[in-house]
Design an enzyme around this catalytic site. Structure first.
Site, PDB file in Angstrom:
ATOM      1  N   ASP A  23     -19.250  44.274  23.251  1.00  0.00           N
ATOM      2  CA  ASP A  23     -18.030  44.925  22.799  1.00  0.00           C
ATOM      3  C   ASP A  23     -16.856  44.018  23.121  1.00  0.00           C
ATOM      4  OD1 ASP A  23     -16.711  47.475  21.764  1.00  0.00           O
ATOM      5  OD2 ASP A  23     -15.647  47.206  23.647  1.00  0.00           O
ATOM      6  N   SER A  24     -15.771  44.198  22.411  1.00  0.00           N
ATOM      7  CA  SER A  24     -14.581  43.403  22.684  1.00  0.00           C
ATOM      8  C   SER A  24     -13.976  43.747  24.039  1.00  0.00           C
ATOM      9  CB  SER A  24     -13.539  43.615  21.587  1.00  0.00           C
ATOM     10  OG  SER A  24     -13.183  44.983  21.498  1.00  0.00           O
TER      11      SER A  24
ATOM     12  N   TYR B 289      -9.801  43.565  19.489  1.00  0.00           N
ATOM     13  CA  TYR B 289     -10.190  42.948  18.222  1.00  0.00           C
ATOM     14  C   TYR B 289      -9.602  43.690  17.016  1.00  0.00           C
ATOM     15  CZ  TYR B 289     -13.962  39.971  20.190  1.00  0.00           C
ATOM     16  OH  TYR B 289     -14.685  39.016  20.856  1.00  0.00           O
ATOM     17  N   GLY B 290      -9.186  44.934  17.219  1.00  0.00           N
ATOM     18  CA  GLY B 290      -8.864  45.812  16.094  1.00  0.00           C
ATOM     19  C   GLY B 290      -7.801  45.308  15.144  1.00  0.00           C
TER      20      GLY B 290
ATOM     21  N   CYS C 190     -19.340  47.909  19.003  1.00  0.00           N
ATOM     22  CA  CYS C 190     -17.916  47.773  18.698  1.00  0.00           C
ATOM     23  C   CYS C 190     -17.770  47.989  17.199  1.00  0.00           C
ATOM     24  CB  CYS C 190     -17.441  46.385  19.099  1.00  0.00           C
ATOM     25  SG  CYS C 190     -15.753  45.969  18.581  1.00  0.00           S
ATOM     26  N   ASN C 191     -16.976  48.967  16.810  1.00  0.00           N
ATOM     27  CA  ASN C 191     -16.824  49.256  15.390  1.00  0.00           C
ATOM     28  C   ASN C 191     -16.149  48.110  14.639  1.00  0.00           C
ATOM     29  OD1 ASN C 191     -17.466  52.322  14.519  1.00  0.00           O
ATOM     30  ND2 ASN C 191     -16.927  52.234  16.674  1.00  0.00           N
ATOM     31  N   THR C 192     -15.158  47.485  15.267  1.00  0.00           N
ATOM     32  CA  THR C 192     -14.459  46.383  14.602  1.00  0.00           C
ATOM     33  C   THR C 192     -15.400  45.212  14.357  1.00  0.00           C
ATOM     34  OG1 THR C 192     -12.358  47.043  15.614  1.00  0.00           O
ATOM     35  CG2 THR C 192     -12.504  44.815  14.726  1.00  0.00           C
TER      36      THR C 192
ATOM     37  N   GLU D 264      -7.044  52.271  27.461  1.00  0.00           N
ATOM     38  CA  GLU D 264      -7.170  51.113  28.349  1.00  0.00           C
ATOM     39  C   GLU D 264      -6.087  51.075  29.431  1.00  0.00           C
ATOM     40  OE1 GLU D 264      -8.199  47.383  26.782  1.00  0.00           O
ATOM     41  OE2 GLU D 264     -10.118  48.196  26.097  1.00  0.00           O
TER      42      GLU D 264
ATOM     43  N   CYS E 125     -14.429  54.650  16.870  1.00  0.00           N
ATOM     44  CA  CYS E 125     -14.111  53.621  17.856  1.00  0.00           C
ATOM     45  C   CYS E 125     -14.726  54.081  19.158  1.00  0.00           C
ATOM     46  CB  CYS E 125     -12.600  53.444  18.009  1.00  0.00           C
ATOM     47  SG  CYS E 125     -12.130  52.339  19.369  1.00  0.00           S
ATOM     48  N   THR E 126     -15.382  53.184  19.865  1.00  0.00           N
ATOM     49  CA  THR E 126     -16.121  53.583  21.066  1.00  0.00           C
ATOM     50  C   THR E 126     -15.208  53.876  22.253  1.00  0.00           C
ATOM     51  OG1 THR E 126     -16.505  51.228  21.519  1.00  0.00           O
ATOM     52  CG2 THR E 126     -18.268  52.458  20.403  1.00  0.00           C
ATOM     53  N   HIS E 127     -13.895  53.621  22.120  1.00  0.00           N
ATOM     54  CA  HIS E 127     -12.947  54.058  23.148  1.00  0.00           C
ATOM     55  C   HIS E 127     -12.652  55.550  23.034  1.00  0.00           C
ATOM     56  CE1 HIS E 127     -12.067  49.793  23.699  1.00  0.00           C
ATOM     57  NE2 HIS E 127     -11.269  50.090  24.699  1.00  0.00           N
TER      58      HIS E 127
END
Length: 274
Positions: A10-11, A42-43, A73-75, A158, A192-194
């Site tokens: 993941d980023s 990365y988004g 990571c979706n991006t 974050e 998004c995994t966040h």
């Protein structure tokens, strides 16, 4: 036959919400997590930059003995996965595979909706790529897909603001924008995994009739199915129940934040990719 851990990339930290569910469902395997925190997020980056960064991280995980890597990571899944699968993997020796998080979600989401109207909440990069509408249409052409980019949500998570009163404004704002696109949306994907860390806030502003889907369980189930269908890849995955965590940025900062996403204390190692 050289066995190695399953790589998870993941980023930053979000992929740990996926790894958490993968470990819960498949605890016997070894996992090597890499967060490219030094270059996150990365988004908002270009397709070319995301592809370049993602390929560097994939190659590093391959060099550490991984034969199977999940882009959690979706991006990265939206902007880099197809190029890596089509252009880079064929040039590599051995059985090497890279999987993403968008297709597993697309394969099942149409079965979750009664109204055939789905909402996607994601980063600007994921939404701009059109990956979710494209993939969902392959499996469920009758389903309408409505997207909403939420550029403030990752910074909120974050910066430990995901449970603050200030987060309510941005959560409510984007949910209203999404639901205004179709009053019939009855299923929403956290693309998004966040975003699972914001799930409590999101549910507060959603009708109980609307399903909210996180990707961790979906990806874990899909990985289990993939390993069952591909014994030649499964045989390359070591099984000692070990988990290792790598970051391209500060170990102290990574360990502090990662434990929230993973749900338990994390000990990390720093690496340099360049």
């Amino acid at each position: 036959m050289q066995q190695g851990p399953i790589g998870v990339f993941d980023s930053g930290y979000g992929g740990l919400t996926v790894l958490k569910e993968v470990v819960r469902q498949l605890p016997d395997y070894d996992y090597l997590y890499l967060g490219d925190n030094a270059r996150a997020p990365y988004g908002t980056r270009s397709f070319e930059t995301v592809y370049h960064y993602t390929l560097e991280c994939v190659n590093y995980l391959f060099s550490q003995g991984c034969s199977l890597i999940i882009l959690a990571c979706n991006t990265a899944s939206a902007k880099a996965l197809r190029s890596i699968q089509q252009n880079d993997l064929p040039k590599m020796t051995g059985n090497k595979r890279v999987l993403g998080v968008i297709r597993p979600t697309a394969e099942i989401v149409g079965n979750m909706t009664r109204s055939k109207q789905i909402g996607i909440l994601g980063t600007a990069g994921t939404v701009a790529s059109g990956s979710y509408p494209i993939e969902i249409q392959k499996y469920f052409p009758q389903v309408g897909v409505h997207q909403e980019a939420c550029p403030m949500w990752v910074p909120l998570v974050e910066n430990d603001e995901y449970d603050s009163p200030g987060a309510d404004y941005f959560v409510k704002q984007h949910l209203e924008r999404l639901l205004n696109k179709s009053s019939e949306i009855d299923t929403i994907v956290l693309g998004c995994t966040h975003y699972p860390l914001l799930a409590g806030k999101i549910l507060k502003y959603l009708s109980p009739d609307i399903k909210l889907l996180s990707q961790g369980e979906i990806v874990a189930h899909s990985l289990s199915d993939y390993l069952n269908r591909h014994p030649e890849i499964e045989a390359l995955c070591s099984r000692h129940g070990q988990r290792h965590f790598l970051t391209t940025d500060s170990i102290e900062v990574f360990e502090k934040h990662a434990s929230r996403f993973f749900g338990k204390p994390v000990r990390a190692e720093h690496i340099d990719l360049v």
